[in-house]
Each structure stands twice: as C-alpha cells, then as structure tokens.
Scaffold this motif. Structure first.
Motif, PDB file in Angstrom:
ATOM      1  N   PHE A 184      29.757  48.538 -31.360  1.00 48.72           N
ATOM      2  CA  PHE A 184      29.323  49.350 -30.235  1.00 48.72           C
ATOM      3  C   PHE A 184      28.328  48.600 -29.355  1.00 48.72           C
ATOM      4  O   PHE A 184      28.250  48.840 -28.166  1.00 48.72           O
ATOM      5  CB  PHE A 184      28.692  50.652 -30.750  1.00 48.72           C
ATOM      6  N   ASP A 185      27.573  47.699 -29.929  1.00 42.98           N
ATOM      7  CA  ASP A 185      26.532  46.935 -29.229  1.00 42.98           C
ATOM      8  C   ASP A 185      25.445  47.860 -28.679  1.00 42.98           C
ATOM      9  O   ASP A 185      25.213  47.928 -27.472  1.00 42.98           O
ATOM     10  CB  ASP A 185      27.140  46.090 -28.105  1.00 42.98           C
ATOM     11  N   PRO A 186      24.755  48.591 -29.572  1.00 44.05           N
ATOM     12  CA  PRO A 186      23.770  49.570 -29.129  1.00 44.05           C
ATOM     13  C   PRO A 186      22.561  48.970 -28.404  1.00 44.05           C
ATOM     14  O   PRO A 186      21.888  49.672 -27.662  1.00 44.05           O
ATOM     15  CB  PRO A 186      23.325  50.254 -30.429  1.00 44.05           C
ATOM     16  N   ARG A 187      22.300  47.705 -28.581  1.00 48.66           N
ATOM     17  CA  ARG A 187      21.169  47.065 -27.888  1.00 48.66           C
ATOM     18  C   ARG A 187      21.609  46.382 -26.596  1.00 48.66           C
ATOM     19  O   ARG A 187      20.792  45.884 -25.844  1.00 48.66           O
ATOM     20  CB  ARG A 187      20.485  46.040 -28.803  1.00 48.66           C
ATOM     21  N   GLY A 188      22.901  46.393 -26.311  1.00 48.20           N
ATOM     22  CA  GLY A 188      23.424  45.761 -25.105  1.00 48.20           C
ATOM     23  C   GLY A 188      23.367  46.710 -23.911  1.00 48.20           C
ATOM     24  O   GLY A 188      22.971  47.866 -24.024  1.00 48.20           O
ATOM     25  N   SER A 189      23.761  46.210 -22.786  1.00 46.36           N
ATOM     26  CA  SER A 189      23.806  47.009 -21.559  1.00 46.36           C
ATOM     27  C   SER A 189      25.247  47.406 -21.273  1.00 46.36           C
ATOM     28  O   SER A 189      26.171  46.637 -21.516  1.00 46.36           O
ATOM     29  CB  SER A 189      23.270  46.192 -20.380  1.00 46.36           C
ATOM     30  N   ALA A 190      25.423  48.594 -20.717  1.00 48.53           N
ATOM     31  CA  ALA A 190      26.761  49.043 -20.335  1.00 48.53           C
ATOM     32  C   ALA A 190      27.183  48.317 -19.064  1.00 48.53           C
ATOM     33  O   ALA A 190      26.371  48.084 -18.173  1.00 48.53           O
ATOM     34  CB  ALA A 190      26.763  50.547 -20.094  1.00 48.53           C
ATOM     35  N   THR A 191      28.453  47.977 -19.000  1.00 53.30           N
ATOM     36  CA  THR A 191      28.968  47.343 -17.787  1.00 53.30           C
ATOM     37  C   THR A 191      29.214  48.421 -16.725  1.00 53.30           C
ATOM     38  O   THR A 191      29.199  49.617 -17.028  1.00 53.30           O
ATOM     39  CB  THR A 191      30.302  46.625 -18.066  1.00 53.30           C
ATOM     40  N   ARG A 192      29.454  47.991 -15.503  1.00 56.15           N
ATOM     41  CA  ARG A 192      29.787  48.948 -14.445  1.00 56.15           C
ATOM     42  C   ARG A 192      31.042  49.724 -14.805  1.00 56.15           C
ATOM     43  O   ARG A 192      31.136  50.923 -14.573  1.00 56.15           O
ATOM     44  CB  ARG A 192      30.002  48.236 -13.113  1.00 56.15           C
ATOM     45  N   GLY A 193      32.012  49.033 -15.365  1.00 59.25           N
ATOM     46  CA  GLY A 193      33.260  49.680 -15.748  1.00 59.25           C
ATOM     47  C   GLY A 193      33.064  50.732 -16.827  1.00 59.25           C
ATOM     48  O   GLY A 193      33.650  51.814 -16.771  1.00 59.25           O
ATOM     49  N   GLU A 194      32.235  50.426 -17.821  1.00 58.37           N
ATOM     50  CA  GLU A 194      31.959  51.385 -18.895  1.00 58.37           C
ATOM     51  C   GLU A 194      31.223  52.611 -18.352  1.00 58.37           C
ATOM     52  O   GLU A 194      31.547  53.751 -18.703  1.00 58.37           O
ATOM     53  CB  GLU A 194      31.132  50.718 -19.994  1.00 58.37           C
ATOM     54  N   SER A 195      30.261  52.380 -17.486  1.00 56.29           N
ATOM     55  CA  SER A 195      29.515  53.490 -16.877  1.00 56.29           C
ATOM     56  C   SER A 195      30.431  54.342 -16.018  1.00 56.29           C
ATOM     57  O   SER A 195      30.355  55.579 -16.046  1.00 56.29           O
ATOM     58  CB  SER A 195      28.359  52.962 -16.035  1.00 56.29           C
ATOM     59  N   ALA A 196      31.302  53.701 -15.260  1.00 49.03           N
ATOM     60  CA  ALA A 196      32.237  54.433 -14.405  1.00 49.03           C
ATOM     61  C   ALA A 196      33.190  55.284 -15.240  1.00 49.03           C
ATOM     62  O   ALA A 196      33.520  56.409 -14.862  1.00 49.03           O
ATOM     63  CB  ALA A 196      33.018  53.461 -13.527  1.00 49.03           C
ATOM     64  N   MET A 197      33.620  54.764 -16.394  1.00 46.71           N
ATOM     65  CA  MET A 197      34.516  55.512 -17.262  1.00 46.71           C
ATOM     66  C   MET A 197      33.843  56.786 -17.768  1.00 46.71           C
ATOM     67  O   MET A 197      34.451  57.861 -17.772  1.00 46.71           O
ATOM     68  CB  MET A 197      34.959  54.665 -18.452  1.00 46.71           C
ATOM     69  N   VAL A 198      32.591  56.694 -18.169  1.00 45.87           N
ATOM     70  CA  VAL A 198      31.862  57.865 -18.653  1.00 45.87           C
ATOM     71  C   VAL A 198      31.751  58.908 -17.542  1.00 45.87           C
ATOM     72  O   VAL A 198      32.023  60.094 -17.752  1.00 45.87           O
ATOM     73  CB  VAL A 198      30.464  57.464 -19.182  1.00 45.87           C
ATOM     74  N   LEU A 199      31.367  58.480 -16.349  1.00 43.96           N
ATOM     75  CA  LEU A 199      31.228  59.414 -15.230  1.00 43.96           C
ATOM     76  C   LEU A 199      32.576  60.031 -14.842  1.00 43.96           C
ATOM     77  O   LEU A 199      32.666  61.232 -14.568  1.00 43.96           O
ATOM     78  CB  LEU A 199      30.603  58.713 -14.024  1.00 43.96           C
ATOM     79  N   HIS A 200      33.612  59.227 -14.841  1.00 40.92           N
ATOM     80  CA  HIS A 200      34.950  59.730 -14.516  1.00 40.92           C
ATOM     81  C   HIS A 200      35.370  60.808 -15.504  1.00 40.92           C
ATOM     82  O   HIS A 200      35.891  61.861 -15.119  1.00 40.92           O
ATOM     83  CB  HIS A 200      35.961  58.575 -14.519  1.00 40.92           C
ATOM     84  N   ASN A 201      35.165  60.554 -16.785  1.00 45.03           N
ATOM     85  CA  ASN A 201      35.545  61.531 -17.802  1.00 45.03           C
ATOM     86  C   ASN A 201      34.740  62.814 -17.679  1.00 45.03           C
ATOM     87  O   ASN A 201      35.271  63.908 -17.851  1.00 45.03           O
ATOM     88  CB  ASN A 201      35.399  60.941 -19.202  1.00 45.03           C
ATOM     89  N   LEU A 202      33.455  62.690 -17.366  1.00 43.92           N
ATOM     90  CA  LEU A 202      32.619  63.878 -17.199  1.00 43.92           C
ATOM     91  C   LEU A 202      33.080  64.696 -15.994  1.00 43.92           C
ATOM     92  O   LEU A 202      33.201  65.913 -16.057  1.00 43.92           O
ATOM     93  CB  LEU A 202      31.151  63.484 -17.039  1.00 43.92           C
ATOM     94  N   LEU A 203      33.378  64.030 -14.889  1.00 49.07           N
ATOM     95  CA  LEU A 203      33.846  64.739 -13.693  1.00 49.07           C
ATOM     96  C   LEU A 203      35.214  65.374 -13.926  1.00 49.07           C
ATOM     97  O   LEU A 203      35.500  66.447 -13.404  1.00 49.07           O
ATOM     98  CB  LEU A 203      33.890  63.789 -12.503  1.00 49.07           C
ATOM     99  N   ALA A 204      36.052  64.738 -14.723  1.00 46.39           N
ATOM    100  CA  ALA A 204      37.364  65.310 -15.026  1.00 46.39           C
ATOM    101  C   ALA A 204      37.206  66.617 -15.800  1.00 46.39           C
ATOM    102  O   ALA A 204      37.929  67.583 -15.551  1.00 46.39           O
ATOM    103  CB  ALA A 204      38.204  64.315 -15.830  1.00 46.39           C
ATOM    104  N   ILE A 205      36.242  66.665 -16.696  1.00 49.68           N
ATOM    105  CA  ILE A 205      35.983  67.886 -17.456  1.00 49.68           C
ATOM    106  C   ILE A 205      35.474  68.978 -16.533  1.00 49.68           C
ATOM    107  O   ILE A 205      35.899  70.127 -16.597  1.00 49.68           O
ATOM    108  CB  ILE A 205      34.977  67.618 -18.594  1.00 49.68           C
ATOM    109  N   LYS A 206      34.582  68.614 -15.613  1.00 51.26           N
ATOM    110  CA  LYS A 206      34.037  69.579 -14.666  1.00 51.26           C
ATOM    111  C   LYS A 206      35.149  70.165 -13.791  1.00 51.26           C
ATOM    112  O   LYS A 206      35.175  71.353 -13.512  1.00 51.26           O
ATOM    113  CB  LYS A 206      32.959  68.946 -13.801  1.00 51.26           C
ATOM    114  N   ASN A 207      36.084  69.320 -13.360  1.00 53.91           N
ATOM    115  CA  ASN A 207      37.167  69.775 -12.497  1.00 53.91           C
ATOM    116  C   ASN A 207      38.172  70.659 -13.223  1.00 53.91           C
ATOM    117  O   ASN A 207      38.927  71.378 -12.584  1.00 53.91           O
ATOM    118  CB  ASN A 207      37.875  68.578 -11.847  1.00 53.91           C
ATOM    119  N   GLU A 208      38.219  70.587 -14.551  1.00 50.23           N
ATOM    120  CA  GLU A 208      39.119  71.439 -15.325  1.00 50.23           C
ATOM    121  C   GLU A 208      38.650  72.885 -15.338  1.00 50.23           C
ATOM    122  O   GLU A 208      39.420  73.784 -15.552  1.00 50.23           O
ATOM    123  CB  GLU A 208      39.224  70.942 -16.770  1.00 50.23           C
ATOM    124  N   LYS A 209      37.379  73.096 -15.108  1.00 54.22           N
ATOM    125  CA  LYS A 209      36.796  74.452 -15.155  1.00 54.22           C
ATOM    126  C   LYS A 209      37.118  75.234 -13.923  1.00 54.22           C
ATOM    127  O   LYS A 209      37.290  74.838 -12.876  1.00 54.22           O
ATOM    128  CB  LYS A 209      35.289  74.345 -15.352  1.00 54.22           C
TER     129      LYS A 209
END
Length: 76
Positions: A51-76
């Motif tokens: 997982f690399d808990p001491r590392g930094s998230a890449t832009r792509g990883e951060s974008a994936m998290v935000l995309h998934n969160l927004l997809a859940i919001k849009n399902e409501k």
C-alpha cells in the motif's frame, strides 16, 4: 472515508479484502480508513500487496478516489 459516509449516508465496516504487507507502517488512526477504502474500491495498493502508507498519492490515485466518491453521490 468521512466524505463517503457523509455522501452515502452509511458507515463502512472495514473488512480487509487483501492484506497489504506494509500496513504495519501506517498510522494507527488511518488503518480503518485504508481498509474501508480498499473494500469500497477507492484504493488498490501499489504492487505485490503493498500500500505504501508513508508514500504520497499520485494525481491519478487521487483522481480515482474523487471520481469514485462523485459516482456514489450521483447514484443518490
């Protein structure tokens, strides 16, 4: 995970799918959120069960998290 719980209206029960071999390096306060993020498909780790808990998230990883969160919001 707080944002997910706020948007989704439900609490996530952390049940690990894959054991990351390096979670012992993660801060204790972050463990439940890391596991819950994995269960929800927000995070998948880097490679070879790491997982690399001491590392930094890449832009792509951060974008994936935000995309998934927004997809859940849009399902409501």
């Amino acid at each position: 995970m707080r944002a997910y719980e706020y948007v989704g209206g439900k609490k996530v029960e952390p049940k690990p799918v894959i054991q990351f071999g390096d979670l012992s390096a993660a801060a204790s306060w972050a463990l439940d959120s890391i596991i819950a993020g994995q269960v929800l498909g927000f995070v998948q780790g880097r490679s070879d069960r790491q997982f690399d808990p001491r590392g930094s998230a890449t832009r792509g990883e951060s974008a994936m998290v935000l995309h998934n969160l927004l997809a859940i919001k849009n399902e409501k």
